[in-house]
Design a protein around this motif. Structure first.
Motif, PDB file in Angstrom:
ATOM      1  N   ASN A 146     -80.364 -32.188 -16.312  1.00 54.89           N
ATOM      2  CA  ASN A 146     -81.146 -31.015 -16.702  1.00 54.89           C
ATOM      3  C   ASN A 146     -82.467 -31.387 -17.367  1.00 54.89           C
ATOM      4  OD1 ASN A 146     -79.361 -29.092 -15.724  1.00 54.89           O
ATOM      5  ND2 ASN A 146     -78.138 -29.149 -17.595  1.00 54.89           N
ATOM      6  N   TYR A 147     -82.828 -32.644 -17.315  1.00 50.81           N
ATOM      7  CA  TYR A 147     -84.064 -33.133 -17.929  1.00 50.81           C
ATOM      8  C   TYR A 147     -84.945 -33.783 -16.876  1.00 50.81           C
ATOM      9  CZ  TYR A 147     -81.455 -32.432 -22.218  1.00 50.81           C
ATOM     10  OH  TYR A 147     -80.724 -31.871 -23.223  1.00 50.81           O
ATOM     11  N   THR A 148     -86.219 -33.874 -17.197  1.00 52.41           N
ATOM     12  CA  THR A 148     -87.172 -34.568 -16.332  1.00 52.41           C
ATOM     13  C   THR A 148     -87.943 -35.568 -17.175  1.00 52.41           C
ATOM     14  OG1 THR A 148     -87.420 -32.638 -14.895  1.00 52.41           O
ATOM     15  CG2 THR A 148     -89.166 -34.301 -14.797  1.00 52.41           C
ATOM     16  N   ARG A 149     -87.986 -36.812 -16.691  1.00 51.41           N
ATOM     17  CA  ARG A 149     -88.763 -37.870 -17.354  1.00 51.41           C
ATOM     18  C   ARG A 149     -90.110 -37.980 -16.651  1.00 51.41           C
ATOM     19  NH1 ARG A 149     -87.562 -41.955 -20.661  1.00 51.41           N
ATOM     20  NH2 ARG A 149     -85.337 -41.543 -20.386  1.00 51.41           N
ATOM     21  N   PHE A 150     -91.182 -37.807 -17.404  1.00 53.24           N
ATOM     22  CA  PHE A 150     -92.543 -37.950 -16.899  1.00 53.24           C
ATOM     23  C   PHE A 150     -93.013 -39.372 -17.154  1.00 53.24           C
ATOM     24  CE2 PHE A 150     -92.203 -33.460 -17.182  1.00 53.24           C
ATOM     25  CZ  PHE A 150     -93.147 -32.925 -16.325  1.00 53.24           C
ATOM     26  N   HIS A 151     -93.569 -39.998 -16.137  1.00 52.24           N
ATOM     27  CA  HIS A 151     -94.180 -41.319 -16.257  1.00 52.24           C
ATOM     28  C   HIS A 151     -95.682 -41.106 -16.099  1.00 52.24           C
ATOM     29  CE1 HIS A 151     -90.320 -43.522 -15.730  1.00 52.24           C
ATOM     30  NE2 HIS A 151     -90.003 -42.435 -15.051  1.00 52.24           N
ATOM     31  N   PHE A 152     -96.456 -41.497 -17.119  1.00 51.12           N
ATOM     32  CA  PHE A 152     -97.900 -41.248 -17.125  1.00 51.12           C
ATOM     33  C   PHE A 152     -98.682 -42.504 -16.749  1.00 51.12           C
ATOM     34  CE2 PHE A 152     -96.085 -38.101 -20.018  1.00 51.12           C
ATOM     35  CZ  PHE A 152     -96.554 -36.936 -19.420  1.00 51.12           C
ATOM     36  N   ASN A 153     -99.943 -42.305 -16.388  1.00 51.73           N
ATOM     37  CA  ASN A 153    -100.780 -43.406 -15.915  1.00 51.73           C
ATOM     38  C   ASN A 153    -101.107 -44.431 -16.994  1.00 51.73           C
ATOM     39  OD1 ASN A 153    -102.585 -41.821 -17.346  1.00 51.73           O
ATOM     40  ND2 ASN A 153    -104.093 -41.692 -15.706  1.00 51.73           N
ATOM     41  N   ASP A 154    -100.872 -44.114 -18.254  1.00 52.23           N
ATOM     42  CA  ASP A 154    -101.117 -45.083 -19.322  1.00 52.23           C
ATOM     43  C   ASP A 154     -99.857 -45.851 -19.701  1.00 52.23           C
ATOM     44  OD1 ASP A 154     -99.649 -43.152 -20.656  1.00 52.23           O
ATOM     45  OD2 ASP A 154    -101.166 -42.774 -22.202  1.00 52.23           O
ATOM     46  N   GLY A 155     -98.763 -45.625 -18.951  1.00 54.48           N
ATOM     47  CA  GLY A 155     -97.510 -46.319 -19.210  1.00 54.48           C
ATOM     48  C   GLY A 155     -96.555 -45.561 -20.123  1.00 54.48           C
TER      49      GLY A 155
ATOM     50  N   PRO B  74    -102.851 -33.118 -18.976  1.00 56.78           N
ATOM     51  CA  PRO B  74    -103.577 -33.010 -17.701  1.00 56.78           C
ATOM     52  C   PRO B  74    -102.696 -33.524 -16.556  1.00 56.78           C
ATOM     53  CG  PRO B  74    -104.906 -34.145 -19.362  1.00 56.78           C
ATOM     54  CD  PRO B  74    -103.517 -33.996 -19.918  1.00 56.78           C
ATOM     55  N   MET B  75    -102.620 -32.762 -15.470  1.00 56.96           N
ATOM     56  CA  MET B  75    -101.751 -33.142 -14.349  1.00 56.96           C
ATOM     57  C   MET B  75    -102.154 -34.465 -13.724  1.00 56.96           C
ATOM     58  SD  MET B  75    -100.615 -29.897 -12.135  1.00 56.96           S
ATOM     59  CE  MET B  75    -100.750 -28.302 -12.866  1.00 56.96           C
ATOM     60  N   TYR B  76    -103.442 -34.803 -13.748  1.00 58.95           N
ATOM     61  CA  TYR B  76    -103.862 -36.043 -13.097  1.00 58.95           C
ATOM     62  C   TYR B  76    -103.283 -37.271 -13.801  1.00 58.95           C
ATOM     63  CZ  TYR B  76    -107.454 -37.009 -16.644  1.00 58.95           C
ATOM     64  OH  TYR B  76    -108.109 -37.283 -17.812  1.00 58.95           O
ATOM     65  N   ARG B  77    -102.820 -37.132 -15.031  1.00 64.05           N
ATOM     66  CA  ARG B  77    -102.235 -38.268 -15.747  1.00 64.05           C
ATOM     67  C   ARG B  77    -100.800 -38.539 -15.343  1.00 64.05           C
ATOM     68  NH1 ARG B  77    -102.099 -38.215 -21.537  1.00 64.05           N
ATOM     69  NH2 ARG B  77    -101.386 -40.321 -21.130  1.00 64.05           N
ATOM     70  N   ILE B  78    -100.167 -37.578 -14.665  1.00 59.29           N
ATOM     71  CA  ILE B  78     -98.765 -37.736 -14.268  1.00 59.29           C
ATOM     72  C   ILE B  78     -98.685 -38.640 -13.041  1.00 59.29           C
ATOM     73  CG2 ILE B  78     -96.676 -36.569 -13.487  1.00 59.29           C
ATOM     74  CD1 ILE B  78     -97.858 -34.008 -14.840  1.00 59.29           C
TER      75      ILE B  78
ATOM     76  N   GLU C 204     -94.141 -42.395 -21.466  1.00 54.50           N
ATOM     77  CA  GLU C 204     -93.140 -41.532 -20.837  1.00 54.50           C
ATOM     78  C   GLU C 204     -92.838 -40.373 -21.774  1.00 54.50           C
ATOM     79  OE1 GLU C 204     -89.655 -43.799 -19.906  1.00 54.50           O
ATOM     80  OE2 GLU C 204     -90.727 -45.116 -18.525  1.00 54.50           O
ATOM     81  N   LEU C 205     -92.366 -39.276 -21.188  1.00 57.10           N
ATOM     82  CA  LEU C 205     -91.989 -38.108 -21.961  1.00 57.10           C
ATOM     83  C   LEU C 205     -90.837 -37.426 -21.249  1.00 57.10           C
ATOM     84  CD1 LEU C 205     -92.776 -36.088 -24.302  1.00 57.10           C
ATOM     85  CD2 LEU C 205     -94.170 -34.930 -22.607  1.00 57.10           C
ATOM     86  N   VAL C 206     -89.778 -37.100 -21.978  1.00 56.11           N
ATOM     87  CA  VAL C 206     -88.631 -36.399 -21.408  1.00 56.11           C
ATOM     88  C   VAL C 206     -88.715 -34.950 -21.849  1.00 56.11           C
ATOM     89  CG1 VAL C 206     -86.123 -36.240 -21.311  1.00 56.11           C
ATOM     90  CG2 VAL C 206     -87.218 -38.475 -21.405  1.00 56.11           C
ATOM     91  N   VAL C 207     -88.620 -34.028 -20.876  1.00 52.50           N
ATOM     92  CA  VAL C 207     -88.642 -32.598 -21.183  1.00 52.50           C
ATOM     93  C   VAL C 207     -87.343 -31.961 -20.711  1.00 52.50           C
ATOM     94  CG1 VAL C 207     -91.154 -32.448 -21.084  1.00 52.50           C
ATOM     95  CG2 VAL C 207     -89.817 -31.958 -19.054  1.00 52.50           C
ATOM     96  N   SER C 208     -87.016 -30.837 -21.319  1.00 54.69           N
ATOM     97  CA  SER C 208     -85.739 -30.179 -21.025  1.00 54.69           C
ATOM     98  C   SER C 208     -85.879 -29.138 -19.923  1.00 54.69           C
ATOM     99  CB  SER C 208     -85.182 -29.539 -22.297  1.00 54.69           C
ATOM    100  OG  SER C 208     -86.121 -28.618 -22.806  1.00 54.69           O
ATOM    101  N   LEU C 209     -86.438 -29.549 -18.804  1.00 55.67           N
ATOM    102  CA  LEU C 209     -86.518 -28.728 -17.603  1.00 55.67           C
ATOM    103  C   LEU C 209     -86.076 -29.568 -16.418  1.00 55.67           C
ATOM    104  CD1 LEU C 209     -89.961 -26.948 -18.120  1.00 55.67           C
ATOM    105  CD2 LEU C 209     -87.711 -25.881 -18.237  1.00 55.67           C
ATOM    106  N   THR C 210     -85.465 -28.932 -15.434  1.00 56.96           N
ATOM    107  CA  THR C 210     -85.004 -29.667 -14.250  1.00 56.96           C
ATOM    108  C   THR C 210     -86.186 -30.079 -13.385  1.00 56.96           C
ATOM    109  OG1 THR C 210     -84.761 -27.681 -12.906  1.00 56.96           O
ATOM    110  CG2 THR C 210     -82.830 -28.379 -14.204  1.00 56.96           C
ATOM    111  N   LEU C 211     -85.954 -31.063 -12.545  1.00 57.48           N
ATOM    112  CA  LEU C 211     -86.977 -31.529 -11.623  1.00 57.48           C
ATOM    113  C   LEU C 211     -87.387 -30.409 -10.664  1.00 57.48           C
ATOM    114  CD1 LEU C 211     -88.581 -34.096 -10.974  1.00 57.48           C
ATOM    115  CD2 LEU C 211     -86.818 -34.674  -9.315  1.00 57.48           C
ATOM    116  N   LYS C 212     -86.440 -29.579 -10.257  1.00 57.97           N
ATOM    117  CA  LYS C 212     -86.739 -28.466  -9.355  1.00 57.97           C
ATOM    118  C   LYS C 212     -87.706 -27.476 -10.006  1.00 57.97           C
ATOM    119  CE  LYS C 212     -84.548 -24.998  -6.464  1.00 57.97           C
ATOM    120  NZ  LYS C 212     -83.297 -24.492  -5.929  1.00 57.97           N
TER     121      LYS C 212
END
Length: 148
Positions: free
Chosen positions: A51-60, A39-43, A62-70
């Protein structure tokens, strides 16, 4: 004179209600050979790492995905997610404070993260914050706690 910044602490139900209001669906993230719906509201924040993006979630978590920030920025609603500079995007639902120090603007998120705003983007970021706050104030019946 500057307009005051109002910060909001949303309940989980409030976050879900705002998500529905802004038509935020789940975001499908590629992760180690499978896709994970989130859910987007958790981001809370996205951080570019090459070439990666680290997601920081509201529960503390994290998740790294293989897509650019752009690429990730293009999938996010622009009224809620604001790019502060080339490496960070924040979710305005988690904005806690905006600090000014010697012509440097820094935002503070609900989890305590501090992220600097690019000088070139400062005016655009402040406009996006004001637009978001106007939209939130326009919503009635939201379980909000406001502080000046």
């Amino acid at each position: 004179m500057e307009k005051p910044l109002y910060t909001y602490q949303f309940t989980t139900a409030g976050l879900e209600e705002i998500s529905r209001h802004f038509h935020m669906s789940e975001l499908t993230l590629p992760f180690w050979g499978y896709r994970k719906k989130m859910p987007m509201y958790r981001i809370m924040r996205l951080e570019g790492e090459g070439n990666y993006t680290r997601f920081h979630f509201n529960d503390g978590s994290e998740l790294v995905v293989s897509l650019t920030l752009k690429k990730m920025e293009a999938r996010l609603p622009p009224l809620l997610f604001v790019r502060l500079h080339k490496k960070n995007i924040i979710n305005l639902m988690y904005l806690n404070d905006v600090r000014y120090d010697n012509q440097q603007v820094t935002v503070v998120l609900a989890n305590g993260d501090r992220v600097e705003v690019s000088r070139r983007k400062t005016n655009l970021v402040m406009k996006q914050i004001q637009d978001f706050q106007q939209e939130i104030r326009a919503l009635s019946g939201m379980p909000l706690v406001a502080t000046a």
